[in-house]
Design a protein around this motif. Structure first.
Motif, PDB file in Angstrom:
ATOM      1  N   ASN A  25      -3.679   0.284  -9.333  1.00  0.00           N
ATOM      2  CA  ASN A  25      -4.438   1.174  -8.457  1.00  0.00           C
ATOM      3  C   ASN A  25      -4.020   1.110  -6.995  1.00  0.00           C
ATOM      4  O   ASN A  25      -4.815   1.451  -6.111  1.00  0.00           O
ATOM      5  N   GLU A  26      -2.798   0.668  -6.741  1.00  0.00           N
ATOM      6  CA  GLU A  26      -2.284   0.766  -5.374  1.00  0.00           C
ATOM      7  C   GLU A  26      -1.700   2.167  -5.173  1.00  0.00           C
ATOM      8  O   GLU A  26      -1.174   2.774  -6.104  1.00  0.00           O
ATOM      9  N   GLN A  71     -13.838   3.679  -2.830  1.00  0.00           N
ATOM     10  CA  GLN A  71     -14.344   2.979  -1.646  1.00  0.00           C
ATOM     11  C   GLN A  71     -13.362   1.901  -1.195  1.00  0.00           C
ATOM     12  O   GLN A  71     -13.100   1.730  -0.011  1.00  0.00           O
ATOM     13  N   GLU A  72     -12.802   1.195  -2.168  1.00  0.00           N
ATOM     14  CA  GLU A  72     -11.835   0.128  -1.884  1.00  0.00           C
ATOM     15  C   GLU A  72     -10.618   0.695  -1.142  1.00  0.00           C
ATOM     16  O   GLU A  72     -10.178   0.151  -0.128  1.00  0.00           O
ATOM     17  N   ILE A  73     -10.105   1.800  -1.664  1.00  0.00           N
ATOM     18  CA  ILE A  73      -8.904   2.402  -1.080  1.00  0.00           C
ATOM     19  C   ILE A  73      -9.186   2.931   0.327  1.00  0.00           C
ATOM     20  O   ILE A  73      -8.381   2.779   1.241  1.00  0.00           O
ATOM     21  N   LYS A  94     -11.162   1.841   2.521  1.00  0.00           N
ATOM     22  CA  LYS A  94     -11.329   0.748   3.488  1.00  0.00           C
ATOM     23  C   LYS A  94      -9.990   0.226   4.000  1.00  0.00           C
ATOM     24  O   LYS A  94      -9.897  -0.307   5.089  1.00  0.00           O
ATOM     25  N   LYS A  95      -8.949   0.320   3.164  1.00  0.00           N
ATOM     26  CA  LYS A  95      -7.640  -0.252   3.503  1.00  0.00           C
ATOM     27  C   LYS A  95      -6.977   0.521   4.636  1.00  0.00           C
ATOM     28  O   LYS A  95      -7.070   1.740   4.691  1.00  0.00           O
ATOM     29  N   TRP A 136       0.775  -1.235   0.000  1.00  0.00           N
ATOM     30  CA  TRP A 136       0.000   0.000   0.000  1.00  0.00           C
ATOM     31  C   TRP A 136       0.806   1.284   0.000  1.00  0.00           C
ATOM     32  O   TRP A 136       0.270   2.356  -0.089  1.00  0.00           O
ATOM     33  N   THR A 191     -16.636   2.679 -11.774  1.00  0.00           N
ATOM     34  CA  THR A 191     -15.244   2.277 -11.535  1.00  0.00           C
ATOM     35  C   THR A 191     -14.595   3.231 -10.539  1.00  0.00           C
ATOM     36  O   THR A 191     -13.935   2.806  -9.585  1.00  0.00           O
ATOM     37  N   GLY A 249     -15.946   2.765  -7.087  1.00  0.00           N
ATOM     38  CA  GLY A 249     -15.482   1.466  -6.584  1.00  0.00           C
ATOM     39  C   GLY A 249     -14.055   1.535  -6.078  1.00  0.00           C
ATOM     40  O   GLY A 249     -13.760   1.085  -4.966  1.00  0.00           O
ATOM     41  N   VAL A 250     -13.167   2.114  -6.894  1.00  0.00           N
ATOM     42  CA  VAL A 250     -11.754   2.201  -6.507  1.00  0.00           C
ATOM     43  C   VAL A 250     -11.607   3.046  -5.240  1.00  0.00           C
ATOM     44  O   VAL A 250     -10.875   2.694  -4.316  1.00  0.00           O
TER      45      VAL A 250
END
Lengths: 311, 311
Positions: B300-301, B150-152, B154-155, B2, B144, B147-148
Motif C-alpha cells: 500500500n505504498e 487516512q494513513e496515506i 498523513k504522510k 513513498w 480498511t 484506514g489506508v
C-alpha cells in the motif's frame, strides 16, 4: 474425537455415480499449491517455474471428472519429473526421515513395551507416524513430528475397530499391509512386529509404491526400515501416491484379492480404496481441512475406519 | 518509501523479447486464488465450483507465453460469466463503494481544502483510493479503506513527478485519465476537478473499461461518481481489467494517441501499459507481494512512475 469406525460420513465427492465430479475445489487448490511449492523448492529459474506451473495447469484442467486426488497428484509429479529430469525430488527428505525415526527406534518402541495394551499402542504409533507427509505438510520439521507423536501416544481411547481387526487377524492366513510414507514406515514396522508376535503363522505382505512419488515409500525405504524381517515387501507397480487398483500390476492385485485382511495406511490409500469391493481396515491421520470437514474431525486426529459393516 | 519516479526497477518479466515468458508463478497463483474465491462466493454447489475451477485451469494452462496478468484476469472472468450467466458479479460491491465514498465526499475533499499543496493532496488522495480493489484484496471492508486513506494522507513527500506532470499539463490541450476501480473513481474526480481548476482550457477524457470485470469501472460508475461534470467519459471497448492496447477499440486508441498527457491509475493499467510507446504518468498503490519485490516497496505504498525519461 479420536476414532471413527463405521461412522456413516458423507462420502459425497468420493462416491462414483450420482455425482458429476469426484474432486473438490479444495483438493484442486491443495494439489496446485503443492506443485507451486515444489517449483519454488526445486526449480531455480523464475520463468521455468512459471512454465512448469502452466504445464501442471494444463494437465490438471484436463483431468477426467472421476479423477481422485491421489491420481491427480501422481499426474502432477509425472509433469515435474519430465520437466526437471529429477526422478526422485524427495529422495533426500525420505532418507532423512527414515534415518531420523530409525535413530529413535528404541524410544518409540518404549511406548509399546510400557503399554498395558501393546496392540493398541502399536496401532496408535503407526497412526501417529502418518504425520510424516510432505504432501500434506510441506515444511515439516522433526520437532513437529515428535510433538504430534508424543501428543497422540498420551491420548487414551478404545475402539471396536481394534477388537474386530484382531479377531479378523486371528482367523487370517494372509495379511496385506499397505504402507504410505518414508519415516512413517519405521512405525509401521512396530505394528507389523506386534502382529507377527500375536499371530506367528500369519503370512504378511507389505506393499509400497512402484516408483518414487512425493515422500511415499518404495521397496527401498521398506527395506531400510527393516520391514523385510517380518513381511514380504512388494510394490503396487504404480507411481501414484495411493493404491489405484485400476493401475496396479497383476502380481499386486493377486495378493490384494487373496489377502484375508488388508490394513491400509494414510489418506492417499484411503481416498483410492474407500470404495473398493472388499473389507479394508484404514488407519490414518486427518491431515487436511477438506477431510476435517468431511469426517467431522480435528487436524492430526486418528481415523480408524472400516469400509464394510462388521458381519 | 513513498514514491518511485523513473526509478530503474527490474522490468524483467514485464519486458517483451529476451525472456521466454512474461507471467510469473506468483501472478498465476494469485489469479487462481481469485478465481477460487469467486467460486466460493458466487457458486453454491460444490461440484459446480470444481467444474468451474477446472475450466479456469484449462484456460490458464493454455495462455500464450507473452500473456500479462490483466489479460489472464480478463479471460478468467469471461469463463466465470459464461459459467454462471452472471455478467457483473461485483455489481453490488461496486455500487456499495461508489455510494460509500460519495457519502464521505465532503470529508475527503477537506483533505484537499486544508492542504498547503492542493495538487499534491489530490494526487495522494487519488492514489489512496486505489486501495479499493477486490482483485487484490477480496475481503476488503470500509474500515480498511478509510484506514489506508487516512494513513496515506498523513504522510509527507515531495516528488519531481508532480512538478513534471504539472509542467506537461500546463502545456497540454488534451488529457486522458485512465480510471481503475469503482469507489476509487470518486477520488479520481477530486484530482480531475483540481486539474480542471488549474488548467481550465484542458480537454479531459476519462476512460473506463468497456464491460464489467471485477470491480473495475464502467461508464456507469464514472457517471455515478460525477466525473462527467469535468471530463468526457469514454470506455476502452474491452473487458480486461487494464488497458490492453491491442484489444482497445479505434475510438479509444485515437484519443489515447492524440492526448498530450496520459495519467494512468492502478496496477492493471500499469501492467498493461508500462511498455507502451508513449509517455504515461502512472499512479497506483503497490498491492501485491510480487510488485513489492519487483519495485522494492511496501504494501500500500504509493507508486508514482513515468515510463519515459524526462526530456
Amino acid at each position: 474425537m479420536w476414532f471413527v469406525y463405521n461412522k456413516v460420513f458423507d462420502q459425497g465427492l468420493l462416491k462414483k455415480g450420482g455425482t458429476k465430479i469426484r474432486i473438490s475445489l479444495e483438493c484442486l487448490q491443495c494439489q496446485l499449491n503443492q506443485a507451486a511449492n515444489m517449483a519454488i523448492k526445486h526449480i531455480a529459474d523464475n520463468q521455468d517455474r512459471a512454465l512448469f506451473f502452466l504445464q501442471v495447469l494444463r494437465e490438471t484442467g484436463n483431468i477426467d471428472e472421476n479423477t481422485i486426488a491421489p491420481v491427480l497428484a501422481g499426474k502432477i509429479h509425472r509433469v515435474f519429473r519430465g520437466f526437471t529430469n529429477n526422478s526422485d525430488p524427495y529422495g533426500k527428505d525420505k532418507d532423512f526421515y527414515n534415518q531420523k525415526v530409525l535413530s529413535m527406534e528404541g524410544e518409540f518402541e518404549g511406548f509399546i513395551e510400557s503399554a498395558v495394551d501393546r496392540f493398541l499402542a502399536a496401532v496408535k504409533l503407526a497412526a501417529a507416524g502418518n504425520v510424516i507427509d510432505f504432501g500434506a505438510i510441506p515444511d515439516l520439521d522433526s520437532a513437529t513430528v515428535i510433538g504430534v507423536i508424543q501428543e497422540i501416544m498420551k491420548k487414551e481411547f478404545t475402539s471396536s475397530f481394534l477388537v474386530d481387526l484382531q479377531r479378523d487377524l486371528a482367523a487370517a492366513h494372509r495379511l496385506l499391509y499397505l504402507g504410505d510414507n518414508a519415516g512413517e514406515v519405521v512405525f509401521d514396522k512396530f505394528l507389523i512386529k506386534e502382529i507377527k508376535k500375536l499371530y506367528p503363522e500369519l503370512k504378511i505382505f507389505f506393499a509400497t509404491r512402484g516408483k518414487p512419488v512425493i515422500n511415499d515409500i518404495t521397496e527401498h525405504d521398506a527395506k531400510i526400515a527393516g520391514i523385510d524381517q517380518y513381511a514380504r515387501v512388494i510394490n503396487n507397480g504404480t507411481d501414484y501416491p495411493g493404491t489405484v487398483l485400476s493401475e496396479c500390476d497383476r502380481r499386486f492385485l493377486q495378493i490384494f484379492n487373496q489377502a484375508d485382511v488388508v490394513i491400509s495406511k494414510g489418506q492417499g490409500n484411503f481416498e483410492s480404496l474407500v470404495e473398493a469391493d472388499r473389507k479394508i481396515y484404514f488407519i490414518f491421520l486427518c491431515k487436511c481441512s477438506y477431510f476435517e470437514k468431511k469426517l467431522g474431525m480435528g487436524k492430526n486426529e486418528i481415523v480408524l475406519y472400516c469400509n464394510k459393516q462388521v458381519e
